[in-house]
Design an enzyme around this catalytic site. Sequence first.
Site, PDB file in Angstrom:
ATOM      1  N   LYS A   1       0.030  -0.952  -0.692  1.00 17.85           N
ATOM      2  CA  LYS A   1      -0.259  -0.016  -0.067  1.00 17.85           C
ATOM      3  C   LYS A   1       0.853   0.885  -0.140  1.00 17.85           C
ATOM      4  O   LYS A   1       0.663   2.075  -1.185  1.00 17.85           O
ATOM      5  CB  LYS A   1      -0.985   0.127   1.207  1.00 17.85           C
ATOM      6  CG  LYS A   1      -1.966  -0.817   0.869  1.00 17.85           C
ATOM      7  CD  LYS A   1      -2.560  -0.889   2.412  1.00 17.85           C
ATOM      8  CE  LYS A   1      -4.002  -2.092   2.097  1.00 17.85           C
ATOM      9  NZ  LYS A   1      -3.327  -3.468   2.186  1.00 17.85           N
TER      10      LYS A   1
ATOM     11  N   GLU B   1      -3.150   6.949   8.190  1.00 14.92           N
ATOM     12  CA  GLU B   1      -3.883   7.697   7.358  1.00 14.92           C
ATOM     13  C   GLU B   1      -4.585   8.265   8.044  1.00 14.92           C
ATOM     14  O   GLU B   1      -5.459   7.946   8.923  1.00 14.92           O
ATOM     15  CB  GLU B   1      -4.990   6.795   6.154  1.00 14.92           C
ATOM     16  CG  GLU B   1      -3.800   6.234   5.306  1.00 14.92           C
ATOM     17  CD  GLU B   1      -4.743   5.364   4.415  1.00 14.92           C
ATOM     18  OE1 GLU B   1      -4.451   4.783   3.286  1.00 14.92           O
ATOM     19  OE2 GLU B   1      -6.592   4.991   5.089  1.00 14.92           O
TER      20      GLU B   1
ATOM     21  N   HIS C   1     -14.962  -3.927   7.845  1.00 15.13           N
ATOM     22  CA  HIS C   1     -14.462  -3.763   7.083  1.00 15.13           C
ATOM     23  C   HIS C   1     -14.341  -4.741   5.740  1.00 15.13           C
ATOM     24  O   HIS C   1     -13.607  -4.969   4.914  1.00 15.13           O
ATOM     25  CB  HIS C   1     -12.522  -3.596   7.215  1.00 15.13           C
ATOM     26  CG  HIS C   1     -13.083  -2.889   7.944  1.00 15.13           C
ATOM     27  ND1 HIS C   1     -12.562  -1.582   7.782  1.00 15.13           N
ATOM     28  CD2 HIS C   1     -11.825  -3.177   9.659  1.00 15.13           C
ATOM     29  CE1 HIS C   1     -11.421  -0.569   8.738  1.00 15.13           C
ATOM     30  NE2 HIS C   1     -11.813  -1.812  10.039  1.00 15.13           N
TER      31      HIS C   1
ATOM     32  N   ARG D   1      -6.567  -7.888  -9.731  1.00 16.97           N
ATOM     33  CA  ARG D   1      -7.847  -8.954 -10.159  1.00 16.97           C
ATOM     34  C   ARG D   1      -9.512  -8.758 -10.510  1.00 16.97           C
ATOM     35  O   ARG D   1      -9.171  -7.077 -10.525  1.00 16.97           O
ATOM     36  CB  ARG D   1      -7.743 -10.057  -9.060  1.00 16.97           C
ATOM     37  CG  ARG D   1      -8.015  -9.823  -7.244  1.00 16.97           C
ATOM     38  CD  ARG D   1      -7.956 -10.759  -6.571  1.00 16.97           C
ATOM     39  NE  ARG D   1      -8.938  -9.711  -5.645  1.00 16.97           N
ATOM     40  CZ  ARG D   1      -9.815  -8.988  -3.952  1.00 16.97           C
ATOM     41  NH1 ARG D   1     -10.872  -9.021  -5.468  1.00 16.97           N
ATOM     42  NH2 ARG D   1     -10.181  -8.531  -3.255  1.00 16.97           N
TER      43      ARG D   1
END
Length: 615
Positions: A120, A204, A239, A301
């Site tokens: 990430k 973040e 999540h 994907r």
Amino acid sequence: MPRAMIESLLIANRGEIACRIIRTARALGIRTIAVYSDADAGALHVRHADEAVHIGASPARESYLVGEQIIAAALATGAEAIHPGYGFLSENADFAQAVLDAGILWVGPDPDSIRAMGLKDAAKQRMMAAGVPVTPGYLGEDQSPDRLQREADAIGYPVLIKAVAGGGGKGMRRVDASADFADALASCQREASASFGNTDVLIEKYILSPRHIEVQVFGDRQGNVVHLFERDCSLQRRHQKVIEEAPSPGMDDATRAAICAAAVRAAQAVNYVGAGTIEFIADASEGLRADRIWFMEMNTRLQVEHPVTEEITGQDLVEWQLRIASGEALPLQQHDLAIRGWAIEARLYAEDPAKGFLPSIGRLEAFDLGDAARVDTGVEQGADISPYYDPMIAKVIAWGDTREAARETLAEALDKAVVWPVRSNAGFLVQALDHPEFVAGTLDTGLIAREGAALMPPVQPSEEALIEAARALVRVEPMAGFRLNAGPLKTARFLLDDDTVTIDLDGRGVHEPVDAALVSDAGQTWQLRPWRASGAAMGAAADGAILSPMPGRIIAVDVAAGDRVAKGQKLVTLEAMKMEHSLVAPFDGTVAELTAIEGGQVSDGMVLARIEKDD
């Protein structure tokens, strides 16, 4: 000149996505090869494929995650290409490279593209260089706790700690205050180490009114990249996506153009080929605005939720994948693509909302999702739901001219879903679809966490549904003067699962020789049995019956019929979902009946013993 279409394809996956790929491959005249573990020997995808190869034991780490076994199966069967589906090895760059090194086509992006977007922090740095907006945060190499704490303090709370190699909601922690940061960081890193073998994290800014919006992109080897518009995946639990839709509610044309253009730039930045998804986080506190939508990550994907994009564009995304892997250019250019109507998808899981969404395993004695909506599934009635894999048993997708039409169609389909005795989240999905925030399209990712209790399905079917099921068990004769040996019957007593209920039949009737009927209402399925025909053990289920709390295996029986037992004494030990559950006597008494057998498999709610209370 592009090469000819792939002629044979091995699907390195299982379940509904394997069945989905087989369906398109067959339509294109491609021979399909399935792979399967011990647990999947009789699975639907195995029977649907032209050929199937056993690749190992039931645990995924001994079968579906063993790349060498999959490649060996492809070589042994002469498979020209491998499609990884999603999950398992689909985003494993080393596996993709090994497939190519074996001389087999890889239906997916180049290994370098997978690696570029796999971490990430590195992906965000690449996106910033490409002019793609990213969430404010810290992506630095200095991973010392002191540095991470300082960066979090500077960003301002709340913040989100994310494992750089994470996914699926793992390795993520929200932190609301500086004093809580150190403990949250340590917990996040422990989970990241166990799940991904990498403890690095990024930080973040946590968005307080977040919407999860993603854009479907496709690239080919001729350098073309297009988007197929956005999906909204904001309805999530821990999540994990629960309900997805396309397009995104509240998205105006200008904002859509900006986010989709950013997604195309992101794909171009890594020379992307094939199907991919660019995920964004939006601050929806003032509605959807282009300057408040930021890149999160790229999934290299096909996505679970790809059917909603297919429904609004009229395109088969698996066919696109296979054509691009064969060397063809994109089937359509950007100006050829348009949004048509609305589509919503719900993920149907074998899990019990009433038990904290604990996965439910066992045999699907009844499984019927009707024909009101599209159903993508890898199971059928009579199939066994095992504890080894993801508990998703189907995706139910509805299309409509408007969002409300799609929502109503999906809610209706789920409302009548029959799943028994395995429990499902269908009732929970119905409640979510009917929630005012979802209906209005003003949802955010915190909706389920805020409204969890209100989304729980009913514990008992409606009176109308009960009467309908009762009439399947009791023949009601409304004709005046009609008599049979049993005489007029205006009310009847039944067992609803293991509770007794009395139903007003509003007529005459007699018991028919029917053992049970299933009641389907609001997405829930219950079993209704005539009380008189149910037997003594069932009749006493609410008073002294020892019931299995979930499907599992009996690993110990500590009493025998006729034994005297004391309140709290262990009677039976059940192994389920890799945990042991001790079932104990509810009061002093005698073991009047014992049906539990060591080593035996039991279903949810099965009576294992009955204790007769001391006078």
